[in-house]
Design an enzyme around this catalytic site. Structure first.
Site, PDB file in Angstrom:
ATOM      1  N   LYS A 194     -50.754 -60.088   0.771  1.00 25.17           N
ATOM      2  CA  LYS A 194     -51.507 -60.405   0.034  1.00 25.17           C
ATOM      3  C   LYS A 194     -52.619 -60.512   1.595  1.00 25.17           C
ATOM      4  O   LYS A 194     -52.798 -60.700   2.754  1.00 25.17           O
ATOM      5  CB  LYS A 194     -51.049 -62.294   0.594  1.00 25.17           C
ATOM      6  CG  LYS A 194     -52.298 -63.098   0.418  1.00 25.17           C
ATOM      7  CD  LYS A 194     -52.258 -64.568   0.472  1.00 25.17           C
ATOM      8  CE  LYS A 194     -53.383 -65.728  -0.102  1.00 25.17           C
ATOM      9  NZ  LYS A 194     -52.756 -67.011   0.334  1.00 25.17           N
ATOM     10  N   ARG A 204     -61.597 -71.476  -1.615  1.00 27.79           N
ATOM     11  CA  ARG A 204     -61.875 -71.886  -0.407  1.00 27.79           C
ATOM     12  C   ARG A 204     -62.773 -73.223  -0.551  1.00 27.79           C
ATOM     13  O   ARG A 204     -62.927 -74.528  -0.091  1.00 27.79           O
ATOM     14  CB  ARG A 204     -61.797 -71.551   0.690  1.00 27.79           C
ATOM     15  CG  ARG A 204     -61.236 -70.941   0.911  1.00 27.79           C
ATOM     16  CD  ARG A 204     -60.829 -69.774   2.589  1.00 27.79           C
ATOM     17  NE  ARG A 204     -60.131 -68.727   2.802  1.00 27.79           N
ATOM     18  CZ  ARG A 204     -59.483 -67.807   3.399  1.00 27.79           C
ATOM     19  NH1 ARG A 204     -60.925 -68.288   4.502  1.00 27.79           N
ATOM     20  NH2 ARG A 204     -59.103 -67.459   3.351  1.00 27.79           N
ATOM     21  N   LYS A 216     -57.528 -66.208   9.508  1.00 25.50           N
ATOM     22  CA  LYS A 216     -55.777 -66.426   8.841  1.00 25.50           C
ATOM     23  C   LYS A 216     -54.879 -64.454   9.101  1.00 25.50           C
ATOM     24  O   LYS A 216     -54.559 -64.660   8.800  1.00 25.50           O
ATOM     25  CB  LYS A 216     -56.285 -66.194   7.221  1.00 25.50           C
ATOM     26  CG  LYS A 216     -56.515 -68.051   6.871  1.00 25.50           C
ATOM     27  CD  LYS A 216     -56.245 -68.089   5.706  1.00 25.50           C
ATOM     28  CE  LYS A 216     -56.066 -69.685   4.925  1.00 25.50           C
ATOM     29  NZ  LYS A 216     -55.812 -70.036   3.594  1.00 25.50           N
ATOM     30  N   GLU A 232     -43.660 -54.956   3.663  1.00 29.07           N
ATOM     31  CA  GLU A 232     -43.580 -56.792   2.718  1.00 29.07           C
ATOM     32  C   GLU A 232     -42.931 -56.637   1.591  1.00 29.07           C
ATOM     33  O   GLU A 232     -42.338 -57.760   1.439  1.00 29.07           O
ATOM     34  CB  GLU A 232     -44.823 -57.285   3.108  1.00 29.07           C
ATOM     35  CG  GLU A 232     -45.619 -57.483   3.988  1.00 29.07           C
ATOM     36  CD  GLU A 232     -45.222 -58.579   4.839  1.00 29.07           C
ATOM     37  OE1 GLU A 232     -44.354 -59.348   4.108  1.00 29.07           O
ATOM     38  OE2 GLU A 232     -45.912 -59.404   6.009  1.00 29.07           O
ATOM     39  N   LYS A 247     -52.788 -58.709  -3.821  1.00 29.29           N
ATOM     40  CA  LYS A 247     -54.239 -59.781  -3.547  1.00 29.29           C
ATOM     41  C   LYS A 247     -54.287 -59.589  -3.032  1.00 29.29           C
ATOM     42  O   LYS A 247     -53.944 -59.572  -1.887  1.00 29.29           O
ATOM     43  CB  LYS A 247     -53.076 -60.856  -3.490  1.00 29.29           C
ATOM     44  CG  LYS A 247     -54.488 -62.194  -3.884  1.00 29.29           C
ATOM     45  CD  LYS A 247     -53.968 -64.198  -3.312  1.00 29.29           C
ATOM     46  CE  LYS A 247     -54.908 -64.573  -3.481  1.00 29.29           C
ATOM     47  NZ  LYS A 247     -55.235 -66.595  -2.618  1.00 29.29           N
ATOM     48  N   SER A 273     -60.832 -65.026  -7.149  1.00 28.79           N
ATOM     49  CA  SER A 273     -61.798 -65.824  -7.460  1.00 28.79           C
ATOM     50  C   SER A 273     -63.470 -65.322  -6.223  1.00 28.79           C
ATOM     51  O   SER A 273     -64.397 -65.012  -7.075  1.00 28.79           O
ATOM     52  CB  SER A 273     -62.470 -67.571  -6.320  1.00 28.79           C
ATOM     53  OG  SER A 273     -61.986 -66.657  -4.543  1.00 28.79           O
ATOM     54  N   TYR A 312     -59.921 -65.739 -13.190  1.00 35.89           N
ATOM     55  CA  TYR A 312     -59.855 -66.869 -13.350  1.00 35.89           C
ATOM     56  C   TYR A 312     -60.881 -66.878 -15.246  1.00 35.89           C
ATOM     57  O   TYR A 312     -61.273 -67.063 -15.827  1.00 35.89           O
ATOM     58  CB  TYR A 312     -61.324 -66.962 -12.676  1.00 35.89           C
ATOM     59  CG  TYR A 312     -60.893 -67.498 -11.739  1.00 35.89           C
ATOM     60  CD1 TYR A 312     -59.931 -69.408 -11.431  1.00 35.89           C
ATOM     61  CD2 TYR A 312     -60.409 -66.937 -10.430  1.00 35.89           C
ATOM     62  CE1 TYR A 312     -59.563 -69.446 -10.568  1.00 35.89           C
ATOM     63  CE2 TYR A 312     -59.626 -67.089  -9.306  1.00 35.89           C
ATOM     64  CZ  TYR A 312     -59.455 -68.314  -9.032  1.00 35.89           C
ATOM     65  OH  TYR A 312     -58.102 -69.262  -7.926  1.00 35.89           O
TER      66      TYR A 312
HETATM   67  C1  PBG Z   1     -54.041 -70.413   0.076  1.00 32.96           C
HETATM   68  C2  PBG Z   1     -54.279 -69.325  -0.782  1.00 32.96           C
HETATM   69  C3  PBG Z   1     -55.628 -68.807  -1.797  1.00 32.96           C
HETATM   70  C4  PBG Z   1     -55.531 -68.559  -2.440  1.00 32.96           C
HETATM   71  C5  PBG Z   1     -54.301 -68.482  -3.379  1.00 32.96           C
HETATM   72  N1  PBG Z   1     -53.746 -69.571  -2.064  1.00 32.96           N
HETATM   73  C6  PBG Z   1     -56.645 -68.918   0.214  1.00 32.96           C
HETATM   74  C7  PBG Z   1     -56.857 -68.400   1.216  1.00 32.96           C
HETATM   75  O1  PBG Z   1     -55.302 -67.815   1.097  1.00 32.96           O
HETATM   76  O2  PBG Z   1     -56.911 -69.154   1.868  1.00 32.96           O
HETATM   77  C8  PBG Z   1     -56.968 -67.261  -2.857  1.00 32.96           C
HETATM   78  C9  PBG Z   1     -56.998 -67.420  -4.724  1.00 32.96           C
HETATM   79  C10 PBG Z   1     -58.694 -66.881  -4.976  1.00 32.96           C
HETATM   80  O3  PBG Z   1     -59.199 -66.811  -4.383  1.00 32.96           O
HETATM   81  O4  PBG Z   1     -58.277 -66.790  -5.875  1.00 32.96           O
HETATM   82  N2  PBG Z   1     -52.846 -70.969   0.077  1.00 32.96           N
END
Ligand code: PBG
Length: 323
Positions: A194, A204, A216, A232, A247, A273, A312
């Site tokens: 990720k 968010r 993050k 990982e 991701k 997203s 989505y």
């Molecule tokens: C947070 C989480 C995030 C997403 C899934 N779980 C956002 C982040 O890490 O800030 C993002 C998914 C998306 O953007 O569609 N644990």
């Protein structure tokens, strides 16, 4: 000319005959944002076509997806700010509407597959995936909190846990906690690679979960790295993950391909997203054909090696899928 590749493109029947990659709605996962209350459908400005849904409205959404062959859902809670705190205690509270929703979905649709989100950020007053102290995200203090959350979700009947927090050692920690309490059948889809990505913006917005300070980058991966994704993946595999996730998806197709080559468990990819919102925004301006670009995008993720795709656009893809 001896070789004329165009001969294999001559008609729809021939093109279909030699098509290398196919994507069936069964491979797709539809994300759902859940909110407490009744009869709620709160539109999300930066995610056209997606809304926060109360449980009764989510029933309808699940039902229409199941009819189209999308059988899997990944669930995220939109939590009121008043219920957020430093230790994310609402995440495992018996009052948590998200846990109740999981149990209700499983009761009403036992045939569907439900995937949870295991991370502190939807419940954290700091907006981080882990416990924050003095501006630092404390890894080992976070693990027991994640385990409490995971056990509560397992008790509610979730099929697959989705740890999205990127703390070190969390897959093994969750696996042990689950097995100890008799949840050996609950699977783990680990957010393995990720990345610290700017493409999570609309998500968010949907959960009002952006970090209150900092970013993050001390836990999510550097977008410049690919060998680190293998590290990982080795760790998650050896700790007992059932799926490895990459991701975002489209800007990390090389990572999907690498994990597919090196590991034998299913590879998942999250078309996030921001990746979805870009297609919607361009289509709104009349610059792109949303449906065609969505299909091409999801197909490319599958071609790179994803067995499972979270998007989505899952329902939209399935709506136009011809059998
Ligand atoms: C947070 C989480 C995030 C997403 C899934 N779980 C956002 C982040 O890490 O800030 C993002 C998914 C998306 O953007 O569609 N644990």
């Amino acid at each position: 000319m001896i070789q004329r590749p165009r001969r294999n493109r001559a008609s729809a029947a021939i093109r279909s005959l030699v098509q290398e990659t196919r994507l069936h709605p069964n491979h797709l996962v539809q994300p759902l944002f859940l909110v407490d209350g009744k009869n709620k459908r709160n539109a999300i400005k930066s995610l056209p076509g997606i809304a926060q849904l109360s449980t009764d409205q989510a029933f309808k959404e699940i039902e229409s997806c199941l009819k189209l062959g999308v059988n899997s859902f990944i669930l995220f809670p939109a939590v009121e700010n008043a219920l957020k705190n430093k230790k994310a205690t609402y995440s495992y509270s018996s009052k948590n509407f998200y846990l109740k929703a999981i149990a209700e979905f499983k009761k009403k649709f036992p045939e569907c597959c439900l995937i949870s989100d295991v991370a502190m950020d939807p419940y954290s007053s700091d907006g981080h995936d882990g416990y924050v102290d003095g501006g630092k995200i404390l890894n080992d203090v976070t693990l027991p909190i994640l385990a409490k959350m995971a056990l509560a979700q397992a008790e509610a009947g979730i099929d697959i846990l989705g740890p999205s927090d990127m703390m070190d050692g969390r897959v093994g920690y969750l696996r042990m906690a689950l097995d100890e309490k008799g949840f050996s059948e609950t699977a783990i889809m680990s957010y393995t690679a990720k990345y610290a990505s700017a493409f999570y913006g609309p998500f968010r917005d949907a959960l009002d979960s952006a970090p209150k300070s900092g970013d993050k980058k001390t836990y999510q991966m550097n977008p410049a790295n690919s060998r680190e994704a293998l590290l990982e993946a080795e760790l998650d595999f050896s700790e007992g993950a059932d799926y490895l996730m990459v991701k975002p998806a489209t800007v990390y197709l090389d990572i999907i391909q690498q994990l597919k080559q090196h590991f034998t468990i299913p590879i998942a990819a999250y078309h996030v997203s921001g990746e979805y919102a870009m297609l919607q925004a361009a289509a709104k301006n009349g610059w792109l054909d949303y449906q065609k670009c969505l299909e091409e995008t999801l197909l490319s993720i599958r071609r790179a090696g994803a067995d499972v795709i979270i998007s989505y656009g899952a329902k939209d893809y399935a709506t136009h899928f011809s059998r």
